[in-house]
Enzyme design. Sequence first.
Site, PDB file in Angstrom:
ATOM      1  N   CYS A   1       0.662  -1.056   0.392  1.00 47.45           N
ATOM      2  CA  CYS A   1      -0.285  -0.066  -0.359  1.00 47.45           C
ATOM      3  C   CYS A   1       0.804   1.596  -0.018  1.00 47.45           C
ATOM      4  CB  CYS A   1      -0.565   0.143   1.860  1.00 47.45           C
ATOM      5  SG  CYS A   1      -2.003  -1.385   1.755  1.00 47.45           S
TER       6      CYS A   1
ATOM      7  N   ARG B   1       4.436   0.017  -6.009  1.00 48.38           N
ATOM      8  CA  ARG B   1       4.717  -0.400  -4.709  1.00 48.38           C
ATOM      9  C   ARG B   1       3.541  -1.245  -4.752  1.00 48.38           C
ATOM     10  NH1 ARG B   1       6.520   2.250  -0.235  1.00 48.38           N
ATOM     11  NH2 ARG B   1       5.187   1.641   1.281  1.00 48.38           N
TER      12      ARG B   1
ATOM     13  N   TRP C   1      -3.124  -2.785  -1.411  1.00 51.64           N
ATOM     14  CA  TRP C   1      -2.681  -3.848  -1.668  1.00 51.64           C
ATOM     15  C   TRP C   1      -3.350  -5.145  -0.124  1.00 51.64           C
ATOM     16  CZ3 TRP C   1       0.211  -8.021   0.294  1.00 51.64           C
ATOM     17  CH2 TRP C   1       0.538  -8.727  -0.930  1.00 51.64           C
TER      18      TRP C   1
ATOM     19  N   ASN D   1      -1.415   1.739   6.102  1.00 51.51           N
ATOM     20  CA  ASN D   1      -0.722   0.798   5.907  1.00 51.51           C
ATOM     21  C   ASN D   1      -0.579   0.042   6.799  1.00 51.51           C
ATOM     22  OD1 ASN D   1      -0.977   2.126   3.497  1.00 51.51           O
ATOM     23  ND2 ASN D   1       1.440   2.661   3.403  1.00 51.51           N
ATOM     24  N   GLY D   2      -0.210  -1.340   6.429  1.00 48.20           N
ATOM     25  CA  GLY D   2      -0.125  -2.098   7.640  1.00 48.20           C
ATOM     26  C   GLY D   2      -1.171  -3.444   8.009  1.00 48.20           C
TER      27      GLY D   2
ATOM     28  N   GLU E   1      18.550 -16.667  -8.749  1.00 43.39           N
ATOM     29  CA  GLU E   1      17.932 -15.043  -8.449  1.00 43.39           C
ATOM     30  C   GLU E   1      17.694 -15.461  -9.852  1.00 43.39           C
ATOM     31  OE1 GLU E   1      17.425 -12.469  -6.902  1.00 43.39           O
ATOM     32  OE2 GLU E   1      17.347 -11.537  -8.649  1.00 43.39           O
TER      33      GLU E   1
ATOM     34  N   LYS F   1      13.655 -13.796 -10.757  1.00 40.78           N
ATOM     35  CA  LYS F   1      12.997 -12.791 -11.321  1.00 40.78           C
ATOM     36  C   LYS F   1      12.388 -13.536 -13.176  1.00 40.78           C
ATOM     37  CE  LYS F   1      14.277 -10.507  -9.972  1.00 40.78           C
ATOM     38  NZ  LYS F   1      15.460  -9.784  -8.936  1.00 40.78           N
TER      39      LYS F   1
ATOM     40  N   GLU G   1       9.008 -14.037 -11.262  1.00 34.94           N
ATOM     41  CA  GLU G   1       8.112 -12.510 -11.141  1.00 34.94           C
ATOM     42  C   GLU G   1       8.063 -12.082 -12.386  1.00 34.94           C
ATOM     43  OE1 GLU G   1      11.921 -10.859  -9.479  1.00 34.94           O
ATOM     44  OE2 GLU G   1      10.008  -9.960  -8.291  1.00 34.94           O
TER      45      GLU G   1
ATOM     46  N   HIS H   1      18.165 -36.658  -8.417  1.00 37.25           N
ATOM     47  CA  HIS H   1      18.104 -37.216  -7.257  1.00 37.25           C
ATOM     48  C   HIS H   1      16.213 -36.905  -7.116  1.00 37.25           C
ATOM     49  CE1 HIS H   1      21.896 -37.467  -5.682  1.00 37.25           C
ATOM     50  NE2 HIS H   1      21.606 -37.191  -6.154  1.00 37.25           N
TER      51      HIS H   1
ATOM     52  N   LYS I   1       6.193  -4.079  -3.951  1.00 38.72           N
ATOM     53  CA  LYS I   1       8.081  -3.534  -4.039  1.00 38.72           C
ATOM     54  C   LYS I   1       8.578  -3.458  -2.858  1.00 38.72           C
ATOM     55  CE  LYS I   1      11.681  -1.732  -6.193  1.00 38.72           C
ATOM     56  NZ  LYS I   1      12.151  -2.852  -6.152  1.00 38.72           N
TER      57      LYS I   1
HETATM   58  C1  F6R Z   1      12.702  -9.622  -6.552  1.00 42.09           C
HETATM   59  C2  F6R Z   1      12.194  -8.728  -5.501  1.00 42.09           C
HETATM   60  C3  F6R Z   1      12.078  -9.297  -3.772  1.00 42.09           C
HETATM   61  C4  F6R Z   1      13.152  -8.164  -3.027  1.00 42.09           C
HETATM   62  C5  F6R Z   1      12.727  -8.632  -1.973  1.00 42.09           C
HETATM   63  C6  F6R Z   1      13.169  -8.161  -0.505  1.00 42.09           C
HETATM   64  O1  F6R Z   1      12.997  -9.109  -7.640  1.00 42.09           O
HETATM   65  O2  F6R Z   1      12.698  -7.674  -5.890  1.00 42.09           O
HETATM   66  O3  F6R Z   1      12.340 -10.252  -3.737  1.00 42.09           O
HETATM   67  O4  F6R Z   1      14.328  -8.424  -3.423  1.00 42.09           O
HETATM   68  O5  F6R Z   1      11.376  -8.313  -1.251  1.00 42.09           O
HETATM   69  O6  F6R Z   1      13.018  -6.257  -0.765  1.00 42.09           O
HETATM   70  P1  F6R Z   1      14.471  -6.018   0.131  1.00 42.09           P
HETATM   71  O7  F6R Z   1      14.979  -5.458  -0.535  1.00 42.09           O
HETATM   72  O8  F6R Z   1      13.475  -4.435   0.139  1.00 42.09           O
HETATM   73  O9  F6R Z   1      14.370  -5.801   1.641  1.00 42.09           O
END
Ligand code: F6R
Length: 611
Positions: A2, A27, A76, A100-101, A484, A488, A491, A507, A606
Amino acid sequence: MCGIIGYTGEEEAVELLLNGLKALEYRGYDSAGIALSKGSEIIVEKSQGKISQLERKIEGENKDLSSHCGIGHTRWATHGKPNDINSHPHATENLALVHNGIIENYAELKKFLEKNEHYTFESETDTEVAAKLIDCFYRVTRDPFRAIAEALKLLRGSWAFGVIFKDDPGVIYATRKDSPLICALDEKGNFIASDIPAVLKRTNRYYTLEEGEIALVCADKVKIFDMDKRPVKKEIKEADWDVEAAEKGNYPHFMLKEIFEQPTVIRKTVSPRVKDGLPQLGIPKLTDETLKRFKRLIIVGCGTAMHAGMVGKTVIEKLARIPVQVEIASEFRYSDPILEENDLIIVISQSGETADTLAALRLAKEKGCKTMAVVNVVGSSIAREADFVFYTWAGPEIAVASTKAYTVQICAMYLLTLRLCLIHNSLPLVQVKKLTEELLDKMPVLVQETIDRSGEIRKIANRFRSVEDLFFIGRGIDYSLSMEGSLKLKEISYVHSEAYAAGELKHGTISLITQGVPVISVATWDSCYEKMISNVKEVRARGASVIMLCKKGAAAADDVSDFIIDFPECSEMFMPMLAVPSMQLFAYHMAVFRGCDVDKPRNLAKSVTVE
Ligand code: F6R
């Protein structure tokens, strides 16, 4: 997650609120709304969907919304579906509130409030409970400040609140716990915001609110008090992010812009930390003596940040010979970890607000350990609470998928490794110097060369654009990179993918490798190269279509792969800086081909400020 914006001042609030909400779109959200003070009335407009939907709704109604004070929110969904009713702001007879929260004890408070003749509930949200609880105290006290302060005593969970009261037009009340909120200062009025980009077009000067503080934001001043209404003196902070940094420029997506910013942000992060050719962490209070005292490092983070920690583990253990553990923050916090006095807990976070990472940091402190944060957002909660802070200088990262922030997080890991090597004498000085120079001078150039090959990677992505399953395999550090790359891809392109330690595939999972299944094989680590080739042969023998990520001229790559993305020569430890951007580009092009919303993937946010 949010987003919150609020404005009070001499200008029309509606436009400023909608623009602020648009700046917070990154976000992640599924509905939006605003509440405006209009004389002794509060007008609420909200809608499920994008902000453009809210704008159309407002236009269609043709109401007079002129006002100089209001609050806005992008939601959100957590408690209750994304729909108009569940959207914020939530209003009562006396006030409107954005949140938010998560209010954890909302169910019990709701039961209590339902006994009161004034309250029935129309939404499924926890936020409506908070609004009505404050309202309940307001009916008794007729004092907005006291009403909020009393309600806060009963709430459990996390919150950033913006509240306007009918009887107090022109004032926004703001308070927070475990969810960020700033009060930003402008010549023509003042703002509240959950995040700096929401106000960056107007101002970069702000106060951060601490827990247990309540701000009264008025058109000409911001006053901050503790819960007993004693004024709190605060320092004004200045964000050094500029507006362009938070805009797309000529790029079609923020993600692509941020991938291309990597050479610049590597220089920004590394160069202030190199003195006389040697790595200096430049972290206040973290002397070499202190650093030397730690016998074990525990790196904690979520998602991409945790993957950066995995790279850190490999290089620190290999070169500095100090044991390192990497933990997923959401697991670590509930695992009752055994922590020793000589452990250093390193939390990695781009936003500095991730709820689980923050909780892990607090747990480590409670257990008496020293904590170090590798964090991108200056003044964020994690940065404020850690004992030592290493700021990465990636600038604002707007795309939900983390790219440039990851790269500078691994730069932080490299600098830490090299400093540890010096302190522990685990590498000769000349070698530390050579590696430091390479990181500073050569790597930004090589990263540029790699991302300039975006066109080639796009062609490969085009070939695989319709697949539904894909595998990444690697050994050692290349397994971390595979994780990683896979994250990517999942997502942003919604292609199902899995990352496997290459030796583990046989395995069980190799049963899924059939004719044409794409396998991205990451093989940058010399010591495992030959083993990797054997594993690649195994999948190829079962029909896999192999994309190989390896060093230029890697022997055997030609024989075992259908496509090669190869990298210029550099020290092995820096290979992640070349391999990961290539995978970021692969994921990006796949997402574009598949028509996905690259910068705002579905269901994602985000800054993950809830558990
Ligand atoms: C993936 C991504 C997330 C963040 C995770 C931690 O592309 O962005 O996996 O890395 O939510 O976020 P931060 O770094 O803000 O703690």
